[in-house]
Write a protein that holds these residues in place. Sequence first.
Motif, PDB file in Angstrom:
ATOM      1  N   SER A   1       0.830  -1.203   0.000  1.00  0.00           N
ATOM      2  CA  SER A   1       0.000   0.000   0.000  1.00  0.00           C
ATOM      3  C   SER A   1       0.865   1.253   0.000  1.00  0.00           C
ATOM      4  CB  SER A   1      -0.915  -0.022   1.228  1.00  0.00           C
ATOM      5  OG  SER A   1      -1.726   1.118   1.276  1.00  0.00           O
TER       6      SER A   1
ATOM      7  N   GLN B   1       0.253  12.739  -8.703  1.00  0.00           N
ATOM      8  CA  GLN B   1      -0.805  13.686  -8.359  1.00  0.00           C
ATOM      9  C   GLN B   1      -0.265  15.084  -8.101  1.00  0.00           C
ATOM     10  OE1 GLN B   1      -2.388  11.390  -5.154  1.00  0.00           O
ATOM     11  NE2 GLN B   1      -3.967  10.435  -6.406  1.00  0.00           N
TER      12      GLN B   1
ATOM     13  N   ASP C   1      -3.905   4.700  -6.004  1.00  0.00           N
ATOM     14  CA  ASP C   1      -4.523   4.912  -4.692  1.00  0.00           C
ATOM     15  C   ASP C   1      -5.581   3.852  -4.404  1.00  0.00           C
ATOM     16  OD1 ASP C   1      -3.101   7.111  -3.738  1.00  0.00           O
ATOM     17  OD2 ASP C   1      -4.403   8.544  -4.753  1.00  0.00           O
TER      18      ASP C   1
ATOM     19  N   PHE D   1       0.774   4.308  -2.708  1.00  0.00           N
ATOM     20  CA  PHE D   1       0.506   5.682  -2.313  1.00  0.00           C
ATOM     21  C   PHE D   1       1.697   6.590  -2.599  1.00  0.00           C
ATOM     22  CE2 PHE D   1      -2.592   3.932   1.055  1.00  0.00           C
ATOM     23  CZ  PHE D   1      -3.662   4.045   0.177  1.00  0.00           C
TER      24      PHE D   1
ATOM     25  N   ALA E   1       1.840   7.235  -6.306  1.00  0.00           N
ATOM     26  CA  ALA E   1       0.695   8.063  -6.703  1.00  0.00           C
ATOM     27  C   ALA E   1       0.910   9.526  -6.336  1.00  0.00           C
ATOM     28  CB  ALA E   1      -0.581   7.540  -6.050  1.00  0.00           C
ATOM     29  N   SER E   2       1.557   9.787  -5.195  1.00  0.00           N
ATOM     30  CA  SER E   2       1.722  11.169  -4.763  1.00  0.00           C
ATOM     31  C   SER E   2       2.579  11.970  -5.738  1.00  0.00           C
ATOM     32  CB  SER E   2       2.322  11.219  -3.360  1.00  0.00           C
ATOM     33  OG  SER E   2       3.659  10.760  -3.366  1.00  0.00           O
TER      34      SER E   2
ATOM     35  N   PHE F   1      -9.055  13.650   0.401  1.00  0.00           N
ATOM     36  CA  PHE F   1      -8.625  13.869  -0.981  1.00  0.00           C
ATOM     37  C   PHE F   1      -8.799  15.329  -1.396  1.00  0.00           C
ATOM     38  CE2 PHE F   1      -8.630   9.255  -1.936  1.00  0.00           C
ATOM     39  CZ  PHE F   1      -7.442   9.216  -2.646  1.00  0.00           C
TER      40      PHE F   1
END
Length: 275
Positions: A7, A18, A54, A11, A14-15, A203
């Motif tokens: 996980s 994003q 995510d 994450f 993904a950060s 979010f």
Amino acid sequence: MICALGSAVCFGTASVLQAVAARASAPGTGSGVDPVLLLRVLRQWRYLAGLALDGLGFLLELVALRSLPIYAVGAALAASLAVTAVVASRVLGVRLSGPEWGGVGVVCGGLALLGLASGAEGDRTGSATLRVGTLAVAFAVLGLGAVAGRLPGRARAAALGLGAGIGFGVVEVAVRLIDDLSLVPVLTNPASYALVVGGGAAFLLLTSALQRGSVTAATAGMVIGETVGPALAGVAWLGDRTRPGLEPLAVTGFALAIVGALALARFGEVETQGD
């Protein structure tokens, strides 16, 4: 623990995607709770790819929370900053200094200690008061975002990050409070709505924090918000414990993982890349 670390990988990667997408989007309304900004970043393929990661990370987190104490899962999720640092160094050409590589090592060492010391998840399912309280905290995160959006500069980013972290922490606790997954108990359990409201609010606040102000401050606030409170809730109300006699090892591992993650907080702050 494998699921918790998986996980963190999702994450952390993904950060990076994003943050780039949020910086490349047109500014929103300026509010900490800004659906307009969220709609804009959803047009960015990097943000959508980050959301897919995510989603996978959330599924792995759910599995981990069903087997591990909240404090162990929370520390593993904070370690996603170590993943972000490594990904940023490889994908975006961001250079890690010696102390920052040391931070990655501290995070890994702390997680190793936690893995050795962690017991099974607590056997308590939580009281009705805790379930309602979790939902109240989820709505309070939205209020915090609205207030934080009016703050200046670094204070705004830190408050938004803290609010996002609290929202993610609500999700961690709410998962443990949903003990019966059949339809009627889920629909009548306040924790189910806390999970949705807390995750959605987190979010919104995090997306706003990634675009404006110091993302380093926001990331540090998020790490604190998503680890400390849920860990205390797990120990105080849900029966989370360590292996017999290994409490000092667990505390040391938790502290090392969080301190190492905070040392790497700047890796939320990536340079905007063109499409």
